[in-house]
Write a protein that holds these residues in place. Structure first.
Motif, PDB file in Angstrom:
ATOM      1  N   LYS A   1     -26.666 -58.217   3.481  1.00  0.00           N
ATOM      2  CA  LYS A   1     -26.472 -57.609   5.136  1.00  0.00           C
ATOM      3  C   LYS A   1     -25.032 -58.068   5.548  1.00  0.00           C
ATOM      4  O   LYS A   1     -24.701 -57.314   6.051  1.00  0.00           O
ATOM      5  CB  LYS A   1     -27.514 -58.093   6.075  1.00  0.00           C
ATOM      6  CG  LYS A   1     -27.778 -57.455   7.179  1.00  0.00           C
ATOM      7  CD  LYS A   1     -28.875 -57.998   8.009  1.00  0.00           C
ATOM      8  CE  LYS A   1     -30.295 -57.569   7.708  1.00  0.00           C
ATOM      9  NZ  LYS A   1     -30.497 -56.275   7.716  1.00  0.00           N
TER      10      LYS A   1
ATOM     11  N   SER B   1     -22.392 -58.325   3.892  1.00  0.00           N
ATOM     12  CA  SER B   1     -21.218 -57.555   3.178  1.00  0.00           C
ATOM     13  C   SER B   1     -21.555 -56.040   3.597  1.00  0.00           C
ATOM     14  O   SER B   1     -20.281 -55.619   3.898  1.00  0.00           O
ATOM     15  CB  SER B   1     -21.773 -57.378   1.716  1.00  0.00           C
ATOM     16  OG  SER B   1     -20.867 -56.531   0.950  1.00  0.00           O
ATOM     17  N   ARG B   2     -22.762 -55.584   3.948  1.00  0.00           N
ATOM     18  CA  ARG B   2     -22.805 -54.124   4.589  1.00  0.00           C
ATOM     19  C   ARG B   2     -22.131 -54.026   6.008  1.00  0.00           C
ATOM     20  O   ARG B   2     -21.528 -53.346   6.270  1.00  0.00           O
ATOM     21  CB  ARG B   2     -24.359 -53.669   4.613  1.00  0.00           C
ATOM     22  CG  ARG B   2     -24.392 -52.360   4.985  1.00  0.00           C
ATOM     23  CD  ARG B   2     -25.771 -51.937   4.721  1.00  0.00           C
ATOM     24  NE  ARG B   2     -27.003 -52.819   5.461  1.00  0.00           N
ATOM     25  CZ  ARG B   2     -27.268 -52.760   6.777  1.00  0.00           C
ATOM     26  NH1 ARG B   2     -26.831 -51.845   7.555  1.00  0.00           N
ATOM     27  NH2 ARG B   2     -28.208 -53.557   7.288  1.00  0.00           N
ATOM     28  N   PHE B   3     -22.392 -55.009   6.779  1.00  0.00           N
ATOM     29  CA  PHE B   3     -21.823 -55.047   8.216  1.00  0.00           C
ATOM     30  C   PHE B   3     -20.231 -55.054   7.951  1.00  0.00           C
ATOM     31  O   PHE B   3     -19.550 -54.354   8.633  1.00  0.00           O
ATOM     32  CB  PHE B   3     -22.271 -56.292   8.792  1.00  0.00           C
ATOM     33  CG  PHE B   3     -23.756 -56.492   9.392  1.00  0.00           C
ATOM     34  CD1 PHE B   3     -24.509 -55.201   8.938  1.00  0.00           C
ATOM     35  CD2 PHE B   3     -24.240 -57.102  10.467  1.00  0.00           C
ATOM     36  CE1 PHE B   3     -25.713 -54.991   9.549  1.00  0.00           C
ATOM     37  CE2 PHE B   3     -25.256 -56.973  10.917  1.00  0.00           C
ATOM     38  CZ  PHE B   3     -26.263 -55.978  10.420  1.00  0.00           C
TER      39      PHE B   3
ATOM     40  N   ASN C   1     -18.491 -53.918   5.360  1.00  0.00           N
ATOM     41  CA  ASN C   1     -18.041 -52.364   4.911  1.00  0.00           C
ATOM     42  C   ASN C   1     -18.258 -51.081   5.796  1.00  0.00           C
ATOM     43  O   ASN C   1     -17.560 -50.322   5.982  1.00  0.00           O
ATOM     44  CB  ASN C   1     -18.814 -52.241   3.384  1.00  0.00           C
ATOM     45  CG  ASN C   1     -18.322 -53.084   2.560  1.00  0.00           C
ATOM     46  OD1 ASN C   1     -17.270 -53.833   2.529  1.00  0.00           O
ATOM     47  ND2 ASN C   1     -19.112 -53.695   1.639  1.00  0.00           N
ATOM     48  N   ASP C   2     -19.573 -51.257   6.338  1.00  0.00           N
ATOM     49  CA  ASP C   2     -19.901 -50.354   7.303  1.00  0.00           C
ATOM     50  C   ASP C   2     -19.273 -50.119   8.660  1.00  0.00           C
ATOM     51  O   ASP C   2     -19.222 -49.065   9.113  1.00  0.00           O
ATOM     52  CB  ASP C   2     -21.617 -50.013   7.251  1.00  0.00           C
ATOM     53  CG  ASP C   2     -22.159 -49.579   5.796  1.00  0.00           C
ATOM     54  OD1 ASP C   2     -21.549 -49.540   4.956  1.00  0.00           O
ATOM     55  OD2 ASP C   2     -23.288 -49.652   5.817  1.00  0.00           O
ATOM     56  N   PHE C   3     -19.354 -51.334   9.218  1.00  0.00           N
ATOM     57  CA  PHE C   3     -18.890 -51.518  10.403  1.00  0.00           C
ATOM     58  C   PHE C   3     -17.500 -52.044  10.888  1.00  0.00           C
ATOM     59  O   PHE C   3     -17.061 -52.128  12.013  1.00  0.00           O
ATOM     60  CB  PHE C   3     -20.153 -52.269  11.331  1.00  0.00           C
ATOM     61  CG  PHE C   3     -21.322 -51.863  11.445  1.00  0.00           C
ATOM     62  CD1 PHE C   3     -21.846 -50.727  12.144  1.00  0.00           C
ATOM     63  CD2 PHE C   3     -22.440 -52.478  10.683  1.00  0.00           C
ATOM     64  CE1 PHE C   3     -23.126 -50.125  12.085  1.00  0.00           C
ATOM     65  CE2 PHE C   3     -23.726 -51.824  10.687  1.00  0.00           C
ATOM     66  CZ  PHE C   3     -23.892 -50.797  11.431  1.00  0.00           C
TER      67      PHE C   3
ATOM     68  N   GLU D   1     -27.683 -53.829  15.114  1.00  0.00           N
ATOM     69  CA  GLU D   1     -28.001 -52.697  14.309  1.00  0.00           C
ATOM     70  C   GLU D   1     -28.192 -51.735  15.436  1.00  0.00           C
ATOM     71  O   GLU D   1     -27.849 -50.466  15.165  1.00  0.00           O
ATOM     72  CB  GLU D   1     -28.585 -52.769  13.099  1.00  0.00           C
ATOM     73  CG  GLU D   1     -28.021 -53.491  11.815  1.00  0.00           C
ATOM     74  CD  GLU D   1     -28.570 -52.967  10.643  1.00  0.00           C
ATOM     75  OE1 GLU D   1     -27.993 -51.589  10.171  1.00  0.00           O
ATOM     76  OE2 GLU D   1     -29.260 -53.612   9.812  1.00  0.00           O
TER      77      GLU D   1
ATOM     78  N   LYS E   1     -25.683 -48.450  16.517  1.00  0.00           N
ATOM     79  CA  LYS E   1     -26.125 -47.199  15.830  1.00  0.00           C
ATOM     80  C   LYS E   1     -25.433 -45.900  16.567  1.00  0.00           C
ATOM     81  O   LYS E   1     -25.628 -45.708  17.766  1.00  0.00           O
ATOM     82  CB  LYS E   1     -27.898 -46.936  16.158  1.00  0.00           C
ATOM     83  CG  LYS E   1     -28.474 -45.904  14.921  1.00  0.00           C
ATOM     84  CD  LYS E   1     -29.836 -45.946  15.258  1.00  0.00           C
ATOM     85  CE  LYS E   1     -30.385 -47.145  14.659  1.00  0.00           C
ATOM     86  NZ  LYS E   1     -31.927 -47.174  14.724  1.00  0.00           N
TER      87      LYS E   1
ATOM     88  N   GLY F   1     -18.705 -49.926  15.543  1.00  0.00           N
ATOM     89  CA  GLY F   1     -19.348 -51.219  15.162  1.00  0.00           C
ATOM     90  C   GLY F   1     -18.411 -52.579  15.986  1.00  0.00           C
ATOM     91  O   GLY F   1     -19.210 -53.463  16.121  1.00  0.00           O
TER      92      GLY F   1
END
Length: 502
Positions: free
Chosen positions: A329, A331-333, A335-337, A358, A362, A366
């Motif tokens: 999670k 790592s995703r935050f 990369n994505d945000f 999250e 949305k 971010g």
């Protein structure tokens, strides 16, 4: 293996009177399984019940009562093992660990020594951006908890509460890979975080639902590496500190115990392998008893329980239903945000915090969402000693506040005032802005009039600003004050600069 993106922290070095020493630490973490019923009975596990209210016949060791395994507790152990990237043993078995305590009615504990349900795994313990310690898990076994002896209710008698007796525990045994007090506390914290994400243990240390036995030994620099290479005699004699239920106390106990052992060795003595307790009032460890070995407990297979056999298909089903875990999670935050590793770590520290963020992020920027959640919301919750699950501001409300900033309807300053209103009074942010006249002034003519008035009233400040353009910000502040913080700051700055010829 340790992720190549991470660098292992250096071991803590303690200077003795004669030499430098390093620490070698291993932990046995006892995590109470999150289950409504006990491991071998249907008695409740609810905390805070009247003494001896949650006791089945089998818990009280009544004659003829036989244990029956709780399938859900087994599933929770499997889930934990999978979350720690550990091997799941399809065949495991229970043993009797024989010892006498007044709060252990059977005179033995049903545990797993020879064939645990979970084998080797690993945990990556973050120690800072780009720095982490990989700690190997040796095993996880299921066992039943003992009761609680109470010695402070009567000067002449002790009392026994059997409510905890038979509650399911997962004992998570690490390899001696931990090299400092901070790492030990961080390791326990990481286990707690993972299990809370998995829903297998609530991690409440105050209630005794998560406790650690800490094994500490000292060695000279280089000895640990020699031990890893196969020299079994390279490490010092270890002492075990029992029942630690505080991260801060874990660190303090390790520090004290290490210095105690160093003093003994440097004085020509030998460290005796033993079990010790930590006294937080005195800040020291004290001897409890000589350290037992496995043979001291006369382990033998429990005759009341058949070997536990589980299907790979069942394990695969549990694995498929695992939630996203903290490292993934985080790592995703990032990369994505577009968050920093630090901010992503703060937001994913608790599963509820991550979920809240999250929802706010949305469809929004971010970084902006993270700033508001971490700085404004978390800051205010800390001040009021509240949890994210008890937040007076919902993700939807905070999201609307951010939308009002993005659209230019309110300034950052007004947004903080609006947040305070929503936090204390509730309500829809958009409606509050309208009914209380908080909308930002974007009418350039109105802002220009306020700038002209401010410039005309402060000729001396005008000359200073022309000589030092940085002082133009003073005029922006005055205009913001005159308009109750409603003037658009960017537009105000541009008009001030143009009017002053900067």
């Amino acid at each position: 293996m340790l992720d190549l993106a991470y660098q292992a922290p250096k071991p803590k070095v303690i200077s003795g009177a004669k030499a430098d020493w390093e620490l070698v630490i291993g932990l046995e973490v006892h995590a109470q399984v999150a289950s409504n019923a006990k491991l071998f009975s249907g008695a409740s596990t609810a905390f805070g019940a009247e003494p001896n209210a949650n006791v089945a016949f089998v818990d009280a060791a009544m004659p003829g009562m036989l244990p029956v395994i709780n399938e859900f507790c087994v599933a929770q152990a499997v889930r934990t093992g999978l979350g720690l990237k550990a091997a799941i043993n399809l065949v495991s078995a229970f043993d009797r660990k024989n010892y006498f305590y007044p709060d252990l009615p059977q005179g033995y504990q049903i545990s797993q020594l020879y064939h645990p349900i979970v084998g080797e795994g690993e945990v990556l313990v973050d120690m800072g951006p780009g720095i982490a310690r990989l700690v190997r898990i040796e095993r996880i076994h299921l066992e039943q908890d003992a009761g609680k002896s109470i010695h402070d209710m009567d000067p002449a008698m002790s009392f026994v509460d059997l409510n905890r007796t038979g509650v399911a525990l997962m004992e998570i045994v690490s390899r001696p890979d931990i090299r400092g007090p901070e790492e030990a506390a961080a390791y326990v914290g990481k286990l707690r975080q993972i299990m809370r994400y998995l829903g297998t243990c609530d991690g409440n240390m105050q209630n005794g639902n998560l406790r650690a036995d800490v094994n500490v030994s000292i060695c000279r620099p280089g000895a640990y590496e020699a031990w890893l290479a196969g020299d079994k005699d390279a490490l010092g004699t270890r002492c075990e500190i029992k029942n630690m239920n505080s991260m801060r106390f874990i660190q303090a106990a390790i520090e004290y115990e290490a210095r105690r052992q160093i003093a003994i060795v440097e004085d020509g003595g030998q460290v005796v392998q033993e079990t010790r307790l930590y006294d937080p009032d005195k800040g020291e460890t004290r001897s409890m008893r000589s350290k037992e070995e496995a043979h001291d407990y006369r382990y033998f297979p429990c005759p009341d329980l058949l070997p536990l056999e589980i299907d790979q298909a069942w394990v695969d089903e549990i694995k498929a239903a695992l939630p996203e875990l903290p490292d993934e999670k985080k790592s995703r935050f990032v990369n994505d945000f577009g968050l920093t590793e630090y901010d992503a770590g703060v937001l994913t520290a608790e599963v509820d915090s991550a979920g809240y963020f999250e929802e706010v992020a949305k469809g929004r920027d971010g970084k902006t969402a993270a700033n508001w959640v971490i700085n404004e919301l978390f800051g205010r919750l800390r001040k009021d000693d509240r949890e994210i699950t008890d937040s007076p501001v919902s993700p939807e409300q905070l999201g609307k506040i951010i939308d009002l900033i993005t659209s230019g309807d309110i300034s950052g300053k007004i947004a903080k005032d609006l947040f305070e209103i929503v936090y204390t009074e509730g309500g829809d942010p958009g409606e509050i802005v309208e009914t209380r006249g908080m909308r930002q002034v974007t009418d350039l003519s109105a802002i220009e009039a306020a700038v002209d008035e401010c410039i005309a009233a402060n000729p001396a400040q005008v000359e200073k600003a022309k000589q030092n353009p940085k002082l133009a910000g003073w005029f922006v502040g005055q205009v913001m004050k005159a308009t109750g913080g409603k003037a658009n700051p960017q537009a105000t700055g541009e008009i001030v600069a143009r009017k002053l010829g900067l």
